[in-house]
Design an enzyme around this catalytic site. Sequence first.
Site, PDB file in Angstrom:
ATOM      1  N   LYS A   1       1.094  -1.021  -0.023  1.00 19.61           N
ATOM      2  CA  LYS A   1      -0.058   0.015  -0.150  1.00 19.61           C
ATOM      3  C   LYS A   1       0.502   1.080   0.068  1.00 19.61           C
ATOM      4  CE  LYS A   1      -4.061   1.619   2.558  1.00 19.61           C
ATOM      5  NZ  LYS A   1      -4.804   2.209   3.702  1.00 19.61           N
TER       6      LYS A   1
ATOM      7  N   SER B   1     -10.298   2.907   2.681  1.00 12.63           N
ATOM      8  CA  SER B   1      -8.991   3.443   1.594  1.00 12.63           C
ATOM      9  C   SER B   1      -8.049   2.111   0.932  1.00 12.63           C
ATOM     10  CB  SER B   1      -7.910   3.889   2.811  1.00 12.63           C
ATOM     11  OG  SER B   1      -7.102   3.139   3.167  1.00 12.63           O
TER      12      SER B   1
ATOM     13  N   SER C   1     -10.344   0.004   7.136  1.00  8.02           N
ATOM     14  CA  SER C   1      -9.047   0.275   5.658  1.00  8.02           C
ATOM     15  C   SER C   1      -8.744  -1.233   5.299  1.00  8.02           C
ATOM     16  CB  SER C   1      -8.367   0.952   5.556  1.00  8.02           C
ATOM     17  OG  SER C   1      -9.172   2.136   5.092  1.00  8.02           O
TER      18      SER C   1
HETATM   19  N1  GLN Z   1     -13.355   4.417   5.998  1.00 14.06           N
HETATM   20  C1  GLN Z   1     -12.713   4.927   7.064  1.00 14.06           C
HETATM   21  C2  GLN Z   1     -12.343   6.230   6.878  1.00 14.06           C
HETATM   22  O1  GLN Z   1     -12.674   6.992   6.120  1.00 14.06           O
HETATM   23  C3  GLN Z   1     -11.292   3.841   7.860  1.00 14.06           C
HETATM   24  C4  GLN Z   1     -10.462   4.215   6.720  1.00 14.06           C
HETATM   25  C5  GLN Z   1      -8.840   3.446   7.343  1.00 14.06           C
HETATM   26  O2  GLN Z   1      -8.999   2.611   8.170  1.00 14.06           O
HETATM   27  N2  GLN Z   1      -7.699   3.936   6.905  1.00 14.06           N
HETATM   28  O3  GLN Z   1     -11.576   6.558   7.609  1.00 14.06           O
END
Ligand code: GLN
Length: 498
Positions: free
Chosen positions: A80, A155, A179
């Site tokens: 990532k 994400s 994410s």
């Molecule tokens: N979707 C969540 C957010 O927007 C989780 C993001 C993440 O785990 N990095 O904060």
Amino acid sequence: MTSLIHATAAELADLLSTGVVSSEEVTRAHLDQIADVDGEVHAYLYVDSDRALDTARQVDRKRQQGEQLGRLAGVPVGLKDAFTYMGAPTTCGSKILEGWYPPYNATVTQKLIDADMIILGKTNMDEFAMGSSTENSAYGPTCNPWDLHRIPGGSGGGSAAALASFQAPLTIGSDTGGSIRQPAAVTGTVGVKPTYGAASRYGLVAMASSLDQPGPCARNVMDAALLHEVICGHDPKDSTSINAEVPNVVAAAATKDVRGLKIGIVKELGGEGYEPEVLARFREAIDLLANAGAEIHEVSCPHFPAALGAYYLIMPSEVSSNLARFDAMRYGLRVGDDGSTSTEQVMRTTRGAGFGAEVKRRIILGTYALSSGYYDAYYGSAQKVRTLIIRDFTQAFETVDVLMSPTSPTTAFTIGERANDPIAMYKADLCTIPTNLAGNAAMSIPAGLGDNSMPVGVQIMAPPQGDDRLYRVGGALEALLQDKWGGPLLGTLAKEAR
Ligand code: GLN
């Protein structure tokens, strides 16, 4: 023989160690697949072809010379873009870091290198890991390989889509609110958020430091366990790193036995707002586990409904502080510096140009929540809710070994559908957020398809340092489901050789 891109990481490891294939061949097969399909999927932001092939040849040489190598030596992996990797750009999906080459490796990256794994490239993500669809990437969205008009989750949508389109057998993600797990759920793959502190955050670009956790992404539970073993372990460079032995997740994944295990179904994670087929696949998974000898209990975690609200105060508060480092002075983008403008003006112009809308929204929200007049009312209250959620988990784990729920209330939505509705986007993480707030471990595994033929995931949650329990239940459930399906969920897609 299964084609090299469709093989599991464990199978590739065996083919490599017995000399049936070389790492160069395996790496080349994946690079070819990237060249074939990533124009459509856009899972990668950067493909490191030359270095990947060089490293593969070096590993092949080491093996020929009889060196003792790790189990995953020579197996490719996607990283990532939130993790630093020297010699490759790290953008974290943001324009503000465009073209930045980090001067050091993240601990997770270094562990992949030390394990002789082949890093194929950097995968796409929502800007600074903020989002549930990868649409917030400054470099364009990633598409879900099951249906290119749909989101791959976020994400870490790039890491999940790379697996689902056979562009990597393994990938690395980071999970602050879901994410790793939500992208796994909507792409029919496996994603694990280890216990907070199990894998080092050193070199992971910080989003919300008290919640961020690196973890493995794979197409099956055993592969995830093998990667978990590689990336976890104590790191003195991360003050929140756990100084204890990593639970034996590989052995747990192989157990495939849930007899006598107590599984709690979280009453609050289901019902209204969940797609009926998500709930149906969840129920079927629970029934399979019950038939295999697990004890099923309904458990109440009364404060879970407040988790999303608490998360959207704590996370932005930490974001506002962590992202203050992007000041146009130390590294990254600098805009508007014509020699006559003030430092403050350059900072303003750069941050205005370099950050996307969602990142700005969260910085503003967090700055507000932390301001002296509102600190107690917002940040302070959210921290109290966090304590109550930890207590809910502690009490639940006094009676059951693991908790289960759907991973995400819905299957993959279409690209654009929630782009202008932040609250709808935030709801994708309803089931995953409690675990981040409490710092315990959780996994998502595929549970079948919805009516729209898109994957559904189920979530398993374990107490802190109980990561092995995830793999035991996940491994057993995966075997039961695959018996029913006659193979892996992604097998059908493999036949179409996307
Ligand atoms: N979707 C969540 C957010 O927007 C989780 C993001 C993440 O785990 N990095 O904060």
